[in-house]
Write an enzyme that holds these catalytic residues in place. Sequence first.
Site, PDB file in Angstrom:
ATOM      1  N   LYS A 179      11.793  -0.815   7.764  1.00  0.00           N
ATOM      2  CA  LYS A 179      12.553  -1.650   8.708  1.00  0.00           C
ATOM      3  C   LYS A 179      14.038  -1.687   8.325  1.00  0.00           C
ATOM      4  O   LYS A 179      14.904  -1.822   9.163  1.00  0.00           O
ATOM      5  CB  LYS A 179      11.980  -3.081   8.693  1.00  0.00           C
ATOM      6  CG  LYS A 179      10.599  -3.152   9.340  1.00  0.00           C
ATOM      7  CD  LYS A 179      10.434  -4.443  10.145  1.00  0.00           C
ATOM      8  CE  LYS A 179       9.083  -4.458  10.852  1.00  0.00           C
ATOM      9  NZ  LYS A 179       8.015  -4.936   9.955  1.00  0.00           N
TER      10      LYS A 179
ATOM     11  N   VAL B   7       0.832  -1.203   0.000  1.00  0.00           N
ATOM     12  CA  VAL B   7       0.000   0.000   0.000  1.00  0.00           C
ATOM     13  C   VAL B   7       0.869   1.258   0.000  1.00  0.00           C
ATOM     14  O   VAL B   7       0.668   2.174  -0.799  1.00  0.00           O
ATOM     15  CB  VAL B   7      -0.987   0.009   1.196  1.00  0.00           C
ATOM     16  CG1 VAL B   7      -1.779   1.306   1.218  1.00  0.00           C
ATOM     17  CG2 VAL B   7      -1.934  -1.188   1.110  1.00  0.00           C
TER      18      VAL B   7
ATOM     19  N   GLY C   5     -11.512  -1.233   0.705  1.00  0.00           N
ATOM     20  CA  GLY C   5     -10.438  -0.925  -0.238  1.00  0.00           C
ATOM     21  C   GLY C   5     -10.671   0.345  -1.026  1.00  0.00           C
ATOM     22  O   GLY C   5     -10.625   1.445  -0.488  1.00  0.00           O
TER      23      GLY C   5
ATOM     24  N   GLU D 176      -4.388 -14.327   3.233  1.00  0.00           N
ATOM     25  CA  GLU D 176      -3.116 -14.283   3.929  1.00  0.00           C
ATOM     26  C   GLU D 176      -2.676 -15.698   4.286  1.00  0.00           C
ATOM     27  O   GLU D 176      -3.459 -16.642   4.217  1.00  0.00           O
ATOM     28  CB  GLU D 176      -3.265 -13.468   5.214  1.00  0.00           C
ATOM     29  CG  GLU D 176      -4.040 -12.186   4.977  1.00  0.00           C
ATOM     30  CD  GLU D 176      -3.473 -11.001   5.716  1.00  0.00           C
ATOM     31  OE1 GLU D 176      -2.373 -11.122   6.272  1.00  0.00           O
ATOM     32  OE2 GLU D 176      -4.134  -9.964   5.707  1.00  0.00           O
TER      33      GLU D 176
ATOM     34  N   LYS E 210     -14.760  -4.380  10.129  1.00  0.00           N
ATOM     35  CA  LYS E 210     -15.235  -3.373   9.173  1.00  0.00           C
ATOM     36  C   LYS E 210     -16.688  -2.990   9.462  1.00  0.00           C
ATOM     37  O   LYS E 210     -17.066  -1.828   9.348  1.00  0.00           O
ATOM     38  CB  LYS E 210     -15.091  -3.907   7.754  1.00  0.00           C
ATOM     39  CG  LYS E 210     -13.613  -4.074   7.356  1.00  0.00           C
ATOM     40  CD  LYS E 210     -13.477  -4.855   6.070  1.00  0.00           C
ATOM     41  CE  LYS E 210     -12.028  -5.059   5.678  1.00  0.00           C
ATOM     42  NZ  LYS E 210     -11.898  -6.097   4.634  1.00  0.00           N
TER      43      LYS E 210
ATOM     44  N   ASP F 226     -12.321 -10.234  10.349  1.00  0.00           N
ATOM     45  CA  ASP F 226     -11.992  -9.085   9.511  1.00  0.00           C
ATOM     46  C   ASP F 226     -13.267  -8.329   9.126  1.00  0.00           C
ATOM     47  O   ASP F 226     -13.341  -7.108   9.233  1.00  0.00           O
ATOM     48  CB  ASP F 226     -11.250  -9.570   8.248  1.00  0.00           C
ATOM     49  CG  ASP F 226     -10.974  -8.448   7.280  1.00  0.00           C
ATOM     50  OD1 ASP F 226     -10.001  -7.702   7.508  1.00  0.00           O
ATOM     51  OD2 ASP F 226     -11.730  -8.297   6.303  1.00  0.00           O
TER      52      ASP F 226
ATOM     53  N   ILE G 277     -13.400   1.479  -2.460  1.00  0.00           N
ATOM     54  CA  ILE G 277     -14.746   2.054  -2.486  1.00  0.00           C
ATOM     55  C   ILE G 277     -14.835   3.221  -1.504  1.00  0.00           C
ATOM     56  O   ILE G 277     -14.503   3.052  -0.340  1.00  0.00           O
ATOM     57  CB  ILE G 277     -15.821   1.015  -2.093  1.00  0.00           C
ATOM     58  CG1 ILE G 277     -15.526  -0.344  -2.745  1.00  0.00           C
ATOM     59  CG2 ILE G 277     -17.211   1.503  -2.454  1.00  0.00           C
ATOM     60  CD1 ILE G 277     -16.410  -1.464  -2.215  1.00  0.00           C
TER      61      ILE G 277
END
Lengths: 432, 432
Positions: B46, B15, B135, B191, B206, B202, B137
């Site tokens: 990092k 991202v 995302g 993932e 949201k 998740d 939207i």
Amino acid sequence: MKNEINIGLLGFGVVGSGVATILHKHQEDLIHKLGVPVKIKKILVKDATKKRDTELSEDIFTINADEVIEDPTIDLIVEVIGGTTEAKQSIERALRAGKGVVTANKDVMAQFGHELLNLADENKCDLFYEASVGGGIPLIRTLEDGLASDRIWALTGIVNGTTNFILTKMKHEKKSYEEALIEATELGFAEADPSADVDGIDAARKMAILASLAFSTVVRLEDVFVRGMKDIREGDLELAEQFGFTVKMAGSAKKDDDGIEISVEPVFIQNSHPLASVNNEFNAVYVYGDTVGETMFYGPGAGSLPTATSVTGDIVAACRNLLLGVNGKRLHAPRHFCTVKKDTQIFGRYFHRISVKDEVGVLTKLASIYSEHGASLATVIQREGDRHGGVDLIMITHHISRQQHLDIMNEMRNTPEVNGVISYYRVEGGNK
Amino acid sequence: MKNEINIGLLGFGVVGSGVATILHKHQEDLIHKLGVPVKIKKILVKDATKKRDTELSEDIFTINADEVIEDPTIDLIVEVIGGTTEAKQSIERALRAGKGVVTANKDVMAQFGHELLNLADENKCDLFYEASVGGGIPLIRTLEDGLASDRIWALTGIVNGTTNFILTKMKHEKKSYEEALIEATELGFAEADPSADVDGIDAARKMAILASLAFSTVVRLEDVFVRGMKDIREGDLELAEQFGFTVKMAGSAKKDDDGIEISVEPVFIQNSHPLASVNNEFNAVYVYGDTVGETMFYGPGAGSLPTATSVTGDIVAACRNLLLGVNGKRLHAPRHFCTVKKDTQIFGRYFHRISVKDEVGVLTKLASIYSEHGASLATVIQREGDRHGGVDLIMITHHISRQQHLDIMNEMRNTPEVNGVISYYRVEGGNK
């Protein structure tokens, strides 16, 4: 800082009275959101003495536009008269008087939007017009703000509720065009004279407004290629279904390095595309962005309350700007000069349905017309005889220019083997 | 007025690098929109010496968070590290230092959103989080602005791309759950540890964020009733199809005078509902408003560029506020205190699939359990024997409370005639 905001309403029809109802009903919410009350101070009507079913006091109504537009205590004018001449003049006067304007008027915005927005800039006023496109769907704001960091390269939209309602009834309930139109009229989705809707003019206005904003350019109504619903022949909808398509009156706008192309016409949309499932009076706009990819905004395209909701959303935004003292700062003035592409530069796949005499050699004859025009075919199907004793030839082309397509159609019409009955659709979906 | 805006980026993963790419690519557009250039001044990573495929100069990268957050020339911090502890601390430090913050972090916003938004208010800073839900939207902005004048009473959302991708592959390509999950992982939609996705956590995060905003209240993660995908049995998807439904992992939030109810679970959605056609990794949120009626917002729910587009949209909004000097004026602080409804107060229709022994009198026995619990049935169907030698009974209830439903399921499990294999779905759609 102001301790209240006064609104002058021009017009008290279905949208105007809807705005008054919402402002009244959500008063507390609005005070919470803005910190100050928002009040309707004057309403311009044709007959001030008419009995109205409203909680507003009678002396709020006036037949004198000056009392609304010239009132120095009024901060914001909300134009919901409709029509063009009077509405445009009122908006101009209000902007010149330094008042913000919220309008639901797509006719005015499609024809005079650019000049009015410039006038608003000059007078440091807001001119908001969310309700002019897509009724209750917050499209304008989304194009302006939400996708502000993206570059939009195409829009496909079902932006006329009347034609979408008619096509839905024809497809799902097997109604005729005439029956569906009567139902639309009875339910209030179609106007007494539905020609602006069914001829595609209403959708063309909205596409001009959307494309101007999406492409940051000046698109005029005459830049839009328009075909109406009358080109849809009996049997076309069933044919579409057999091939996995749905017929929709769709607006399409695209931009690339060569220019822009904007159209409103009946198209074949692949059934797997989300727009194919947008039914009844609903509207939806499918947006193709450089980075965001594909997004769609769906909702009621018209109707008193949805439209009034959009108007009230604009009122809240305009009030907020007034309270913060940042009104009149349009950050999205048109930036690009775009040429409208010629028919030779616009490409698409076409579905042709050609009724021909049932004679030997017809298919060869027609196929040769395509190859003469350099058009290659993806699908060729000869169908069972139709009720006129002829047969239907179905041709789906690969990508060809609109010019090639029109030339082929012209030649077909002058080919003796063709019955003269032709219908054609651009195939929409899978835009890139 | 500032003559440029400097950004500090925390994190440079998919991202973060997407944000850098968009800011670079759309530089000219941004200058046009804002009047000043927007520059990335420092990026926390990092390993600052790692070779990166970027046009940014090497000395922009640092491993020292202070160099980013404490830099007085940096106006805006963009947090795209992910995770909770470090991200939350960084956001707090940035806000306390008077810097605006843009974050894509749904974990942080779902758990600490309310406290961070209050901290932002106290420090007169913007805290924007569009990318945390849906995302690409523009949902947060729409709920905040576009529908500002409406009262939203329900939201139904497909807000997790991984589970939607898996269910689409299972339905359309007849893949098993395991095969679909492998494909989702290979394509980068799932993932390495997919449990937060497939268990519904998740999506619950949201929904908590969306419901807080839509209902102007404080919704916490623990207020969300969650069921994961593991409750979907083999054959359920085909069964749904036979009855005209599609199985979706859907979030649902509703509010009425008695309180709020929020859930994430596999549901049956009527195929005619637009959400049923939302496929693959796409997300969509269907909004029910008092006046606007029904609207839907559809788009890519995840992915580097769509998420980066939302982040950049927030950056533009935050920059504009900074330039106009109106940052930190949140007009939508939570306003209502809402109680979460009990299971006895939450009503819906349920689809029950109960595998029973093929014995005389079983149907009567089961039907009596429903009537004992005061639940009336809309549909009862006995299906052909399954592969275990038993039969499936299908019951679709009329509206019953979640408590009734759970009590019935409990009793079923303890009924000797039931094989112990039960699956159930709330029927979604036609919300009122």
